[in-house]
Design an enzyme around this catalytic site. Structure first.
Site, short mmCIF file in Angstrom:
data_model
loop_
_atom_site.label_atom_id
_atom_site.label_comp_id
_atom_site.label_asym_id
_atom_site.label_seq_id
_atom_site.Cartn_x
_atom_site.Cartn_y
_atom_site.Cartn_z
N GLY A 150 0.20 8.35 9.35
CA GLY A 150 0.10 7.04 9.97
C GLY A 150 0.01 7.18 11.48
O GLY A 150 0.17 8.29 12.03
N MET A 160 -3.79 10.55 -2.18
CA MET A 160 -4.40 11.61 -1.38
C MET A 160 -3.91 12.91 -1.98
O MET A 160 -3.06 13.61 -1.41
CB MET A 160 -3.99 11.45 0.09
CG MET A 160 -4.67 10.26 0.74
SD MET A 160 -3.85 9.69 2.23
CE MET A 160 -2.68 8.54 1.52
N GLY A 207 -5.25 2.88 11.50
CA GLY A 207 -5.42 2.37 12.86
C GLY A 207 -5.77 0.89 12.96
O GLY A 207 -6.27 0.45 14.00
N HIS A 255 0.86 -1.19 0.00
CA HIS A 255 0.00 0.00 0.00
C HIS A 255 0.90 1.23 0.00
O HIS A 255 1.69 1.44 0.91
CB HIS A 255 -0.90 -0.03 1.24
CG HIS A 255 -1.85 1.12 1.34
ND1 HIS A 255 -3.08 1.14 0.71
CD2 HIS A 255 -1.77 2.29 2.02
CE1 HIS A 255 -3.71 2.26 0.99
NE2 HIS A 255 -2.92 2.99 1.77
#
Ligand SMILES: O=C(CO)[C@H](O)[C@H](O)COP(=O)(O)O
Ligand SMILES: [Fe+2]
Length: 243
Positions: free
Chosen positions: A151, A69, A180, A34
């Site tokens: 993160g 993003m 999370g 990822h």
């Protein structure tokens, strides 16, 4: 249903990205890599872009799950395709009004990448199917379980109704959760119906990364919310990546 464990490379040692990527798949059993792409505008953080994915692709054949993003995601489809991305996930909130989301999705599909669509915590889940015909156009929905950008944040359990609604509506869809996730929070995400699990700090911060991945996989695959495998293209490409 098959579960995919996708460690977020945001939590690895970026100076050793190639080694970390190889090890997390070949030695520790991850399914996907990822890759968090942040532009400092859509989110208040800057990470990496297509040039880094392109270099990484020379070292790893793993499935590259790219989470963009960024504002104006339509401007990055070609670069990520050329870099070797396998999944192009953009944020619904990041697409400017003048760009038709269906056109953006079509351009991703035409490029040969799989299509992921993501929503931030404050975005209602209905906005997904109000915008696109999910089963025919989208390979994966990403339900963010933290505000995107960093993160190591706490899992938002109140996003689980979105996951459950999506799973009920689309039994065969890849549903990703990101933010999370660890050995405890997976116990909420998997029963809700998530089958693509992103985990950064809980995997890279673990003493035994392989055990962390195995734990997430076992919890995910034990979930009764998940039925039979469907997304063959993702499965086949993932399998190829592990060869
Ligand atoms: O998209 C992201 C942040 O915007 C990351 O993928 C996510 O935060 C993973 O990190 P962690 O598991 O440590 O929460
Ligand atoms: Fe992410």
């Amino acid at each position: 249903m098959k579960c995919f464990i996708a460690p977020s490379m945001l939590s690895c040692d970026f100076a050793r990205l190639a080694d970390e990527s190889l090890a997390i798949v070949k030695q520790n059993g991850a399914d996907w890599l990822h890759i968090d792409v942040m532009d400092g505008h859509f989110v208040p953080n800057l990470t990496i872009g297509a040039p880094v994915v392109k270099c990484l692709k020379k070292h790893s054949t793993a499935f590259m799950d790219c989470h963009l993003m960024v504002e104006n995601p339509q401007n990055y489809v070609k670069a990520f395709k050329e870099a070797g991305a396998d999944m192009f996930t953009f944020h619904l909130e990041a697409v400017p009004k003048e760009v038709q989301i269906v056109d953006l999705i079509q351009s991703i599909k035409d490029s040969g990448m799989l299509v992921g669509v993501s929503i931030k915590p404050k975005t209602p889940v209905e906005s997904l199917w109000e915008t696109v015909d999910i089963p025919s156009m989208v390979d994966m929905i990403l339900v963010m379980t933290v505000e995107p950008g960093f993160g190591g944040q706490s899992f938002m359990a109140d996003m689980m109704p979105k996951v459950a609604t999506l799973r009920q509506k689309y039994p065969e869809l890849l549903i990703q959760v990101d933010g999370g996730l660890d050995q405890n929070t997976i116990k909420q995400a998997a029963p809700a119906g998530a089958n693509v699990i992103v985990a950064g700090s809980s995997v890279f911060g673990a003493k035994d990364r392989g055990a962390a991945i195995t734990g997430l996989r076992q919890a995910c695959e034990a979930s009764p919310a998940l039925s039979e495998i469907t997304h063959r293209s993702a499965l086949e490409r993932t399998a190829r990546g592990k060869q």
